[in-house]
Enzyme design. Structure first.
Site, PDB file in Angstrom:
ATOM      1  N   GLU A 264       0.942  -1.102  -0.052  1.00  0.00           N
ATOM      2  CA  GLU A 264       0.208  -0.056   0.023  1.00  0.00           C
ATOM      3  C   GLU A 264       0.950   1.219  -0.099  1.00  0.00           C
ATOM      4  O   GLU A 264       1.722   1.441   0.798  1.00  0.00           O
ATOM      5  CB  GLU A 264      -0.920   0.019   1.000  1.00  0.00           C
ATOM      6  CG  GLU A 264      -1.904   1.255   1.474  1.00  0.00           C
ATOM      7  CD  GLU A 264      -2.211   1.202   2.592  1.00  0.00           C
ATOM      8  OE1 GLU A 264      -2.336   2.513   3.349  1.00  0.00           O
ATOM      9  OE2 GLU A 264      -3.061   0.438   3.261  1.00  0.00           O
ATOM     10  N   CYS A 301      -3.703   6.755   5.796  1.00  0.00           N
ATOM     11  CA  CYS A 301      -3.448   6.329   4.478  1.00  0.00           C
ATOM     12  C   CYS A 301      -4.815   6.719   3.615  1.00  0.00           C
ATOM     13  O   CYS A 301      -4.989   6.808   2.405  1.00  0.00           O
ATOM     14  CB  CYS A 301      -3.368   4.839   3.966  1.00  0.00           C
ATOM     15  SG  CYS A 301      -3.995   3.871   5.388  1.00  0.00           S
TER      16      CYS A 301
END
Length: 530
Positions: A264, A301
């Site tokens: 990620e 995130c």
């Protein structure tokens, strides 16, 4: 327990021989005790050898035994109590309530994967019985199950010291799949990592599993690369920067046997403010947006770093409300001096981009490692022409893009990179918003792993249906998720067994179904125990 600064290699505590470092108290910049030792190449290889030796035993543990192991890890983490929370507070400057919630989430997701492991559903067992009388040709007996890939290297994240770290989602999914795990702990919170690593190590011993099922390393970049390059490692879980993820991908792909890196990396998580929603609640949306933007100093995130809307009075009201709210926000401590400096550089770069205007900044601070929030605006033509405006700034900074009309809003949506999330604020009963949302949705499905309506992207629920992933560069493999039970699929692969005698078949595939797992028989669901 005392944090010793040692590596955890299998059942042993080992003083690394490649140097040492100290954690930094995020709020003050002061060094914390103790010194943490760094792994040498020999110590990395030792962890890999133990993981390989453990694999064939661990991967055939019963669903009940594997579930008990995951539940034991959760219990051991909970037993750390305040010691864990206080160390994490010192290393990250995150507030107690946030870290207590994150600890609960970590333990809950371990227990969620325990239930999945116990059910046997992730094995995806399929049985197509032999059809010896079929014409013109008989059919063989065919049986499928999913098996674990092998030892997995997990790289802890900086921004979630518990939920995306040593015993976080990647580790939970890999262990539930039957893969031994070697964690490379993040240098931002080594004491927190050591405490959780010790809890996992104790769970391995309590459940009488092979010691190589888990190891924890502190390592510099070169040794981290050696971990990924080791032929015994069969997959990588990573949460971090795009540059770091790309470097690991290159190592993984240059091996004689390439392996998957589930990373990620980067997202700006666009928020679309549709016209009727702005007309009805622009002021409230502006204040709510600032709450989401500045949560945790913007170090999520899923931080909403991009807002898109059609220019007009509603957008002006939104900006005015956001400006008023942001101007009162104190600068918050960031996780590390490096992250703080990168944030400062990113905001400075954005301020100097052509056709970008600063709408508001939060309150400044003389204290170290503080991130001062920022809100900026530009027009859609400039956004489309300047690739730098699409880049993530990790922290509480966002860019608002003014679009001329619905067609230009859709064009901007099509220009975006892959994202973890995309958010629509709309009034579904208003034809303007309903039509525009239908226009945008096909594009957003191609661009994002999760689409929200009338909410904010910060915060990820750990459930069966959650997707925390998306097309590049949100993740390195948009077919997967790092949150939710579907995350286990990253660490499994299918194997078909043709005409093997029943006694040689794995337990889950035998005719008597001794594990009692649910199966598809000739394409039809058969209950457990059938």
């Amino acid at each position: 327990m005392t944090v010793s600064g040692e590596l955890l290699i299998g059942a042993a505590r080992v003083a690394g021989t490649a140097g040492s470092f100290r954690a930094i108290e995020a709020a003050t910049g002061a060094a914390l005790e103790p010194a943490f030792t760094l792994a040498s190449l020999d110590e990395v290889l030792r962890a890999c050898a133990l993981a390989e030796a453990a694999f064939d035993i661990y991967r055939e543990t019963t669903p009940t035994a594997r579930a008990a192991f995951l539940e034991t890890i959760a219990t051991e983490i909970e037993a750390l109590g305040d010691e864990l929370i206080e160390r994490a507070m010192a290393e990250t400057a995150l507030p107690r309530a946030r870290l207590e919630g994150e600890c609960a989430r970590t333990c809950n997701q371990l227990r969620l994967f325990a239930r999945l492991a116990k059910s046997g559903d992730a094995l995806d067992v399929r049985v197509d019985p032999a059809l010896p009388e079929r014409k013109p040709l008989p059919r063989a007996d065919l049986r499928l199950r999913r098996i674990p890939l092998g030892p997995v290297a997990v790289f802890g994240a900086s921004n979630f010291p518990l939920a995306f770290s040593v015993a976080g989602g990647d580790t939970a999914a890999a262990l539930a799949a039957g893969c031994p795990v070697i964690v490379k702990a993040h240098s931002a919170h080594p004491g927190t990592s050591a405490l959780v690593g010790s809890a996992v190590q104790r769970a391995v011993a309590r459940c009488e599993l092979p010691e190589g099922v888990f190891s924890l390393l502190f390592a510099e970049k070169e040794k981290s690369g050696a971990l990924v390059a080791d032929p015994r490692i069969q997959a990588v879980g990573f949460t971090g920067s795009r540059a770091g993820g790309v470097a690991l991908m290159r190592i993984a792909q240059s091996r004689p046997q390439p392996i998957p890196v589930y990373g990620e990396l980067s997202a700006v998580n666009p928020v679309f403010l549709l016209p009727a929603a702005l007309d009805a609640r622009a002021d409230a949306l502006g204040a709510q947006f600032v709450d989401s933007l500045t949560l945790g100093a913007g170090q999520f995130c899923t931080n909403p770093g991009l807002v898109l809307a059609i220019d007009g009075a509603g957008l002006d009201r939104f900006l005015n409300a956001a400006e008023a709210a942001l101007a009162q926000r104190a600068a918050q401590p960031m996780l590390t001096p490096g992250i703080s400096e990168a944030y400062r550089r990113g905001v400075d770069r954005l301020e100097h981009e052509p056709n970008v205007r600063c709408v508001a900044r939060g309150l400044d601070s003389e204290e170290p490692n503080r991130g001062r929030a920022g809100l900026f605006t530009t027009d859609a033509d400039s956004f489309l022409a300047q690739p730098a405006l699409h880049e993530e700034i990790f922290g509480a900074a966002a860019l608002v893009v003014r679009c001329r009309d619905a067609a230009q809003l859709a064009a901007v949506a099509r220009s975006l990179e892959g994202q973890l999330t995309a958010t629509l604020h709309l009034n579904a009963d208003d034809a303007r918003d309903a039509v525009l949302a239908r226009t945008l949705l096909p594009t957003l499905e191609r661009k994002a792993g999760r689409i929200l309506a009338n909410g904010w992207p910060t915060g990820v629920e750990v459930t069966h249906a959650m997707v925390h992933g998306g097309p590049w560069p949100a993740t390195t493999d948009g077919r997967s998720t790092s949150v939710g039970t579907a995350a286990i699929e990253r660490f499994l692969r299918p194997v078909c067994y043709q005409d093997l005698p029943d006694a040689l078949l794995p337990q889950a595939l035998r005719e008597a179904n001794p594990w009692g797992v649910r199966r598809l028989v000739d394409g039809q669901p058969a209950p457990g125990g059938a």
